[in-house]
Design an enzyme around this catalytic site. Sequence first.
Site, PDB file in Angstrom:
ATOM      1  N   HIS A 319       0.845  -1.148   0.092  1.00 25.26           N
ATOM      2  CA  HIS A 319       0.085   0.135  -0.038  1.00 25.26           C
ATOM      3  C   HIS A 319       0.703   1.253   0.195  1.00 25.26           C
ATOM      4  CE1 HIS A 319      -3.738   2.404   1.050  1.00 25.26           C
ATOM      5  NE2 HIS A 319      -2.660   3.125   1.899  1.00 25.26           N
ATOM      6  N   GLU A 320       1.986   1.073   0.863  1.00 25.84           N
ATOM      7  CA  GLU A 320       2.691   2.430   1.006  1.00 25.84           C
ATOM      8  C   GLU A 320       3.635   2.614  -0.125  1.00 25.84           C
ATOM      9  OE1 GLU A 320       1.646   4.381   3.302  1.00 25.84           O
ATOM     10  OE2 GLU A 320       0.493   3.041   4.376  1.00 25.84           O
ATOM     11  N   HIS A 323       1.618   4.588  -2.839  1.00 28.01           N
ATOM     12  CA  HIS A 323       1.382   5.869  -2.712  1.00 28.01           C
ATOM     13  C   HIS A 323       2.376   6.743  -3.369  1.00 28.01           C
ATOM     14  CE1 HIS A 323      -1.952   6.728   0.030  1.00 28.01           C
ATOM     15  NE2 HIS A 323      -1.619   5.883   0.974  1.00 28.01           N
ATOM     16  N   GLU A 342      -6.281   7.716  -1.319  1.00 30.53           N
ATOM     17  CA  GLU A 342      -6.510   6.312  -0.679  1.00 30.53           C
ATOM     18  C   GLU A 342      -6.987   5.458  -1.540  1.00 30.53           C
ATOM     19  OE1 GLU A 342      -4.387   5.679   1.661  1.00 30.53           O
ATOM     20  OE2 GLU A 342      -3.858   7.459   2.574  1.00 30.53           O
ATOM     21  N   TYR A 407     -11.128   5.144   1.619  1.00 26.63           N
ATOM     22  CA  TYR A 407     -10.326   3.839   0.989  1.00 26.63           C
ATOM     23  C   TYR A 407     -11.327   3.019   0.342  1.00 26.63           C
ATOM     24  CZ  TYR A 407      -6.631   5.184   4.514  1.00 26.63           C
ATOM     25  OH  TYR A 407      -5.649   5.779   5.420  1.00 26.63           O
TER      26      TYR A 407
END
Length: 644
Positions: A319-320, A323, A342, A407
Site C-alpha cells: 500500500h505504502e 502511494h 487512498e 479507502y
Amino acid sequence: MIYLFLCIALAFGAEIDVNTFSNYIEVSQEQVHIEWLLDLDEQYINATSQSIFRVNTNKLKKIDLDIYQLSIIAVYLSSSGNVLQHEIIKKGDQSLLQGDVLSIQLDRVYTRGEYIKLNIKYNLDSKGARALGFLTKEQTYSKTVPYLFSQCEDNNCRSIIPLQDTPSIKVFFTATVLVKDPRINVFMTGNKLYNMKFKLLNNYENLQALTLYQFELDIKIPAYLIGIIAGEVVEKSTGNGTYVIAEPHFIDEYAEELSDLPVYMNKMQEYIGPYIWGDYKIVILPASFPFGGMEHPLLTFASPTIIVGDKSGVGTAIHEIAHSWVGNTVTGRNWANFWINEGFCVFLERKILSRLNGLDSVKLDAINGNSSAFTSMQTFGLDNSFSSMHPNTTNRNPDEATSRVPYEKGYQLLTYLESLIKEEPFQQFLRDYIENFKFQSIDEDQLYQFLLSWVRKNKQEEAQRIIEEIQKVWKKWVYNPGLAPITIDVSTPLLADANNLAKAWIDGKGQAPEKANDFQQYKPNQKSVFLQYLIDNYKDVEAAVMTKMDEQYKLTFYKDQKTGYKWYRLVLLVKYDQALEGVHDFVSKVGVSSYLKVLYDLLGQNYNKQAYDWFEENKSFYHPVVVQAIEKILQKYPKKLIIE
Ligand SMILES: [Zn+2]
C-alpha cells in the site's frame, strides 16, 4: 477575504481547502528549509524555518501561515535580517482543533511574480507538538537513547513548522537536524546528504559536540508528507535500492519479513510505470506509531503490527509503495479529496496483491475493508457527510473524518470503472492519469473531467454508453453518505467457508463444529472474515462458545495483532471476562489508532473502570493524536465512581 479566495479559486474551477488558515491563493509557499536542534531528553526543539514564497496577487501586504501551539520568537526577511511584525490570531474555538493564524505583516506591498524569503525562529515541545511522538529511552527496546517520530497527516505539520498546511501547496523540502548525542541517528523525508550542503542559519556555541544531518528532496511535496524519526536506529538493504530501518535488535527479523520489497516494487512498476522518487526506505516504528503506515517519500513508516512472521501482513508495505504514484505524485487537493490518495492506493495495492496471492484473497481484503468502512459509517451516522467520500471538514480537525470510508468507497468506484472500461484499457487510463496530473494537487471534478475525455478519446464506439454509466453514478458515489450506489462483486468460496464455520460455532453452543480445524489453515484475512461474522451476530454467541473457541484456537494473546484485534472486539461485545487480560495486554502494546478507538469505545460501554484505568496507565505510550481521540471517545462514557 474568504469571498475573494472563493472568486479566485472558482476562476481556476477548483475546490479550496477549508482546513488551512493560510492565504495560499494570494501567495504560495515554494520552498521550506528547517534547521532543528533536537533535545530528546527534554523533549524540546529549537527551530528555525526558512521559506520562499511566490506572490500571486497585485497587492500582497501580509502572509498568513498555519501554526498549532508553536512559540514564535521572531520573523525576519532572510536577505536583510529586517524583523517583520507578526501576530497570532485565534479563530473562535479552533485553537485546539486546527490551530491559529501566524499573520506576518510585510515591509511593503508586493506584486504578482515577486518572491519573498522569510526566516522564522520558534520553539516546540512535547506538550504542543501533536505531530510528534516522544518516547523515553525506557520505552525503546535497547533503552539507550530516547526516540522521536512524527505523524503530520492530516493537518498536524503546523504543530512542528509554521507553513501553508494544505495539500493544495507543494514545496521543495530540505532540512538540517542537529543532535547532542552521537548515538542518535536521524532520518527525514528526502535523501540523506553525506556532504554538508546547507549553511547553518544559527550559531551554536558547542557546534563541534553536535552531530549534524542534512536532507533534501528534489520533488515538491505537501506539508503532510514531511516526516522524521530520531533514535537508535539502523538501516539494512533488502536489495535493488530498498531498505528497512528499525531499532538494531529488530533489524534482521524485519528485513527478513520484508525481503520481498524489490518484488513488490517491480510488480508495481510493471503495472503503473516507473518509480521516480529514488531509494525506497521503510521504517518499522515502535508500537506507539498510531497508523498502519505513512507514505513519506523515501521514508515510509509502518507499524510493527505488519510483522507477523509469515509475510502475511506486508499488504501495508505494498500500500505504502503504491502511494509513491497515487498520493505523493498526484495528490488530493484538500481533505475532502483524501479518497484521491487512498481509493487509488487501495486499488493499486489489491491489484498487486491479486497477482501475488490470487483474486479470491483480494476479495476477502475488500470484504474486510468494506466491513470496517461500514462500522465507521454506523459510528458517524449513515447520513453524516463523514460517511461519504467527500467529507465536509469545515471548522473540524480533518483527522476526525479519518476512517476506511474513502479507502473502500474509492476502491469500489475504481473497480466499477475498471469493469466498464475493461482491465487493460483501465491500466492505460491509470498510467495516463498519473502522467497528466503528476506533481499536481487535484479534486474529484478534475479527475471526473479527465476520465470522461479519456473515455471519449480511447473507447470509440463504446464511449457514449460508458460515459452515460459513469455520469449516472459519479456524483452520488462521491458525495452521498452511506454504502456505494453499486455493489461490486466480491463473492468467493473463501467467504462462504468462513461464514459457515462461524455459524456452525454459534449453532454448536459450546461444541466444536466438525470443520473447526479449518481455521488454522486460514490466512489472516479469512480469519478476519470469520471473526467479523461472529461480531455481526454477537448476540447469538454464548459464553460456552467463546470458551471452547478460545481453548481450541488460543485467540487470547494471539500473535497476529489484526486477528487479535477482531477477537478482542468480540470479547468486549459478548463480555467474555476470561479474556479481559488479553485486551489489557493488547491496549498496552499496540498503539494503532483505528484499533484503539474501537476497543476503547467498547470498553467505555461495557467495562467503564478498565477503560479509565488502562487509558491512564498507557497514556504516555500512545501518540498524542491517539490520546486526543480516546479522550473524546471516553467523554461519551463518564467515569463511574466505584465505592469499594
Ligand atoms: Zn494510504
